[in-house]
Write an enzyme that holds these catalytic residues in place. Structure first.
Site, mmCIF file in Angstrom:
data_model
loop_
_atom_site.group_PDB
_atom_site.id
_atom_site.type_symbol
_atom_site.label_atom_id
_atom_site.label_comp_id
_atom_site.label_asym_id
_atom_site.label_seq_id
_atom_site.Cartn_x
_atom_site.Cartn_y
_atom_site.Cartn_z
ATOM 1 N N TYR A 437 3.459 15.015 25.550
ATOM 2 C CA TYR A 437 2.445 13.938 25.485
ATOM 3 C C TYR A 437 1.517 14.060 24.264
ATOM 4 O O TYR A 437 1.591 15.014 23.530
ATOM 5 C CB TYR A 437 1.686 13.757 26.797
ATOM 6 C CG TYR A 437 0.909 14.895 27.404
ATOM 7 C CD1 TYR A 437 0.496 16.006 26.706
ATOM 8 C CD2 TYR A 437 0.547 14.809 28.758
ATOM 9 C CE1 TYR A 437 -0.248 16.988 27.312
ATOM 10 C CE2 TYR A 437 -0.194 15.799 29.386
ATOM 11 C CZ TYR A 437 -0.591 16.880 28.651
ATOM 12 O OH TYR A 437 -1.326 17.854 29.256
ATOM 13 N N GLU A 438 0.724 13.041 24.067
ATOM 14 C CA GLU A 438 -0.105 12.924 22.844
ATOM 15 C C GLU A 438 0.748 12.966 21.580
ATOM 16 O O GLU A 438 0.325 13.508 20.560
ATOM 17 C CB GLU A 438 -1.175 14.023 22.794
ATOM 18 C CG GLU A 438 -2.253 13.900 23.845
ATOM 19 C CD GLU A 438 -3.036 12.608 23.747
ATOM 20 O OE1 GLU A 438 -3.152 12.053 22.646
ATOM 21 O OE2 GLU A 438 -3.528 12.152 24.796
#
Lengths: 591, 591
Positions: A437-438
């Site tokens: 994620y990110e």
């Protein structure tokens, strides 16, 4: 049980990330913040982690129930003032350096990554609001997001739009009163719905009907769960809800929500009320503000998972006895603690070195963020570039290390590591999301090579490499003739040379338009950069003479990293410089 | 959805593991067995895997309930004759080469590792019984273990005795009728209790009161769940039961049992009735018979997890579209399938190369087992040594690869990989046990260095290395001037040289009594050996000209492995040759 690594964090903050002698902050405050964060975490968050994982967060009738006791822990945490650590004082924050925020983030994550995600997302949302929101919007929402009375979320991903946000479809419609109505579905919304607080502030990317295509047509909206009245009381439920939560490998206590906006479930007229942040069609720029620091915070999650795994494996390896270690002088049936076996010692040292290297990189990047914030003019630009360069490495290297070290931690536990009761398995399950994620670590590598190597007309990265060279050159002087550093200096020097060579090669490839060639080695380059930074920064820390009795240990660990782990850089450099052709040729093997 | 990789398996069996032109078996039988196994798995086992993982096996009132439908699947599988594939014909088996057993094992595991564990353990137990049991014992138990009507288990581990079996405490008492009574607790007993069959045959290591200390005082007993009467009907319930099952990271459908023997719950007199296998105090030797082949089967589990992960990631990467790949000619808003991005292609090729390398090593080891079985005299000894040398590598390298590739598979899926619904996460959860059980990979490395390098007065390993060199030397001739092999030959040659150098160094270290120095690099050496074998065996396979249209793909993949993955061997060699001192010095950093 995890104990916050307060000493290691303070050492890194002071001697690697420049807080020692930093005039902007009192050393006593630094110590007090880190110690108190550690105390809170060890007493309250860490003991709740296993239960939270087992119970998980549950969805029923659109409401998410977090694990038993967790709402109380969150409120106690917010009441103690932890949420606003680095937020500006004018918004009710404490205005402390970002380094301390990252240190605290590492600590909360080490206690429970699932728990820490709630404040992590809130901090990012508050930051974007503070940077780009109107005064009226800030006045109404920011103080409670800084105090932690309300949490925040980031709503980017849609089923078909993950890394590629340009294709998102959530719609925004203008209303005459200056507000907007939001319609659409967002997925993977961390803590998108919960019972910690009585309001949740969603930051949502959406597209106006007349917006340009692609990423230039995205706007950012603040969409609260409950409308906030003029008098700051909570008003009507906004037209949004949590449709479902994901069944995931890890971070079970953190609800990962599919959010539906504007389907008419709440209110007379369909559409979730949203307030524009920044300008129309400039939403992605606003979101990047929060994404950069969120990436750094995700890096801290990797550090935390690696730290927790190392602590657990060390404790187990000291207690568990099996077989006789070489040279052990034991009775016929006695057994050595497994830490005495060379293979286990090697594994534990690898875990420890990678953990501390990751921490050093993360905090160094946070230092750049702080210095960019404080500086002016050219110096500001320099530190902005430094933060920009380090961010993809600080996101990717520690999160890969988090997975690697958590997996090694299971291995050290043997069969006990595969059983959930020891907690070693939970760390791997939790750690596995951080490289994704990110911005996946592959996306970080593309960012590093294509957007960060060109900074300062391609000169900035060489400035950093020169600083690393200076560290390596200072090692012999720090040796004092003891031989304790072994071949550290030569090993560092060689690896730094490989970093320099590959950097030039990638810059040339980009300049020559050979994008595919450059991208073929992007991940290898990112890992190489992380290893070299780890080696140089551990050496830098070990060279510092402080009277804490741990210098011989720091030197030994820096040497171990250089002599046992830094050899990988040659293989990575080789793959970068020579691997692209065979990769292209081998594409046929994927058919 | 997993599809059994029948073509790749057949190719490896024939052209890497010597079944092509093997006079002992008809090529049609080989094809038929692998194709039929694949068909059964794809139609029946693989579709039940996700449900089995979600439901898990449950314990209630001492009975284990396996997932819905699983008993029926197991019985259909056994009824189709799969259980006795490699078992001797005199025991009702089909007497096929062990290579086919391993190929079938890979297939069952690819469908569901949790399911495949039941027959895997049965095969090991049947093998030990066949090799060491009395005729009477074999007559009573072996046919039903070969047919799969009953399953078998291995009971080794106790809470304080894992890798170090010498310290186990389970007691055996002699009875006047020649039977024994068993008392004690065993943990981590795979499929120790279940509802697949109406009897379960436990093989249990225990100690007689007058036995010598340590590993020379361990005996092996056959302890059935139900006593078998003279007329082969089932008699009284034996005094043993499943006390609890573990909550684990993966293989949820496979019950991992704590077994209690002889606490008096069943029968008038406490003590589980056991029958001695082999001689008293020679139990460990009997158990090693089954452990060696079990290790190879665990290696096949690693191959299967890597194969399944690669298939899943490839399918996803072909469908999922995000961003524009370098050079892609698309409309403004169109996106490339992510397989076109260099970083994803590199990841997938890494997965594929490591999977195929692991398969090649596993099947090569199985070939040595077969040849040792068939040969006589010196030749038998040669193949026994070869199997012994390859076993630790064939257990460790593929199981490490299984974890590595399953983790990469999650990464390729992005957020979808962390969500359980895609199955990518299950593969990592399942794969994670394989480097641990049947002797941790660290134990394998110790075995490789201390017991296998000395085989044939230290000469056997160099014979194998010479064979690998010959493969590398044959590459240029296979090139045909096309350049398709790139630098494969030179890369292989260099890596084989590193294998030779480190082998000599380790042998010298052992000869010189420097055990700790040798063991410090044992895991690195094991990995190095696995990488070199992978590279050489893929090249060997690619050099074979068969008219199946896949030769260019095989050459390209062998080249990719050599040019992109084999660089790691230099780093490993460096750690082996130079890392031990810094490891010893760094032990202070673990205090």
């Amino acid at each position: 049980m995890y104990t916050s690594p307060v000493d290691d964090i303070l050492f890194t903050l002071k001697h690697i990330a420049g807080l020692d002698g930093d005039a902007s902050i009192d050393a006593d405050i630094v110590e007090a913040v880190v110690w108190e964060a550690g105390r809170f975490c060890d007493a309250t968050i860490a003991p709740a982690a296993a239960r939270g994982d087992k119970e998980g967060s549950r969805l029923a009738n659109g409401e998410v129930r977090s694990p038993t006791g967790w709402p109380e822990i969150y409120r106690a945490w917010a009441a103690a003032g932890w949420n606003g650590l680095a937020a500006p004082m004018e918004a009710g924050g404490q205005g402390l350096p970002h380094r301390l925020q990252i240190a605290a983030m590492e600590i909360w994550n080490g206690g429970s990554m699932a728990f820490a995600l709630a404040p992590m997302l809130t901090a990012g949302a508050a930051e974007a609001l503070a940077a780009h929101g109107s005064d009226a919007l800030k006045a109404r929402f920011l103080p409670k997001m800084v105090s932690g009375e309300w949490t925040g979320t980031m709503n980017l991903t849609e089923p078909h739009a993950g890394s590629d946000l340009g294709t998102l479809r959530t719609r925004a419609e203008r209303r005459d009163d200056g507000t907007y109505r939001i319609f659409g579905q967002k997925i993977y919304i961390t803590w998108g719905e919960h019972d910690f607080t009585d309001n949740i502030v969603h930051l949502v990317l959406a597209r106006l009907a007349d917006a340009p295509e692609g990423t230039r047509g995205i706007s950012l909206f603040l969409v609260p769960k409950f409308i906030v009245n003029e008098d700051e009381t909570l008003g009507a439920r906004n037209d949004l809800f949590c449709h479902s939560i994901e069944e995931k490998l890890g971070i079970h206590a953190s609800p990962t929500c599919t959010m539906i906006y504007g389907d008419g479930r709440f209110g007379a007229e369909a559409g979730a009320v949203g307030y524009l942040i920044g300008e129309e069609n400039r939403g992605l720029a606003c979101m990047f503000t929060m994404m950069n620091n969120a990436r750094l915070a995700v890096g801290a999650q990797g550090v935390a998972m690696a730290e927790a795994a190392t602590q657990g494996a060390l404790a187990y390896a000291r207690e568990r006895r099996q077989g006789k270690a070489p040279g052990a002088d034991l009775g016929a049936t006695a057994a050595s603690p497994i830490i005495d076996h060379p293979d286990i010692a090697r594994t534990l040292l690898t875990m420890k070195a990678l953990t501390q290297g990751s921490r050093a990189i993360t905090y160094l990047c946070a230092e750049a963020v702080d210095r960019a914030h404080e500086a002016e003019g050219d110096e500001k630009r320099h530190w902005q570039d430094r933060a920009a360069l380090l961010t993809p490495i600080a996101k990717s290297f520690p999160t890969d290390v988090g997975v690697e070290v958590a997996s090694l931690g299971i291995q050290v536990h043997g069969g006990m590591g595969f059983v959930e009761e020891t907690g070693a398995a939970r760390l791997l399950r939790d750690a596995r999301i951080a490289p994704i994620y990110e911005g996946t670590n592959g996306i970080q590598a593309i960012d590093l090579v294509t957007r960060k190597l060109p900074l300062g007309d391609g000169a900035h990265v060489h400035g950093l490499i020169a600083e690393l060279s200076a560290i390596a050159k200072a090692v012999p002087a720090a040796d004092g003739g003891t031989g304790a550093w072994g071949e550290t200096a030569a090993r560092l020097d060689k690896a730094i040379g490989e970093l320099e060579t590959t950097t030039q090669w990638l810059q040339s490839a980009l300049a020559g338009g050979h994008l595919a060639q450059a991208l073929a080695g992007a991940t290898a380059y990112q890992r190489l950069f992380g290893l070299v930074l780890s080696g140089a920064l551990l050496a830098k820390g070990a060279a510092v003479a402080v009277d804490d009795g741990r210098r011989p240990q720091r030197i030994a660990l820096a040497r171990f990293l250089s002599e046992n782990l830094l050899g990988e850089t040659a293989a990575l450099a080789d793959a970068i410089l020579h691997g692209a052709d065979s990769l292209e040729a081998a594409r046929i093997a994927l058919n």
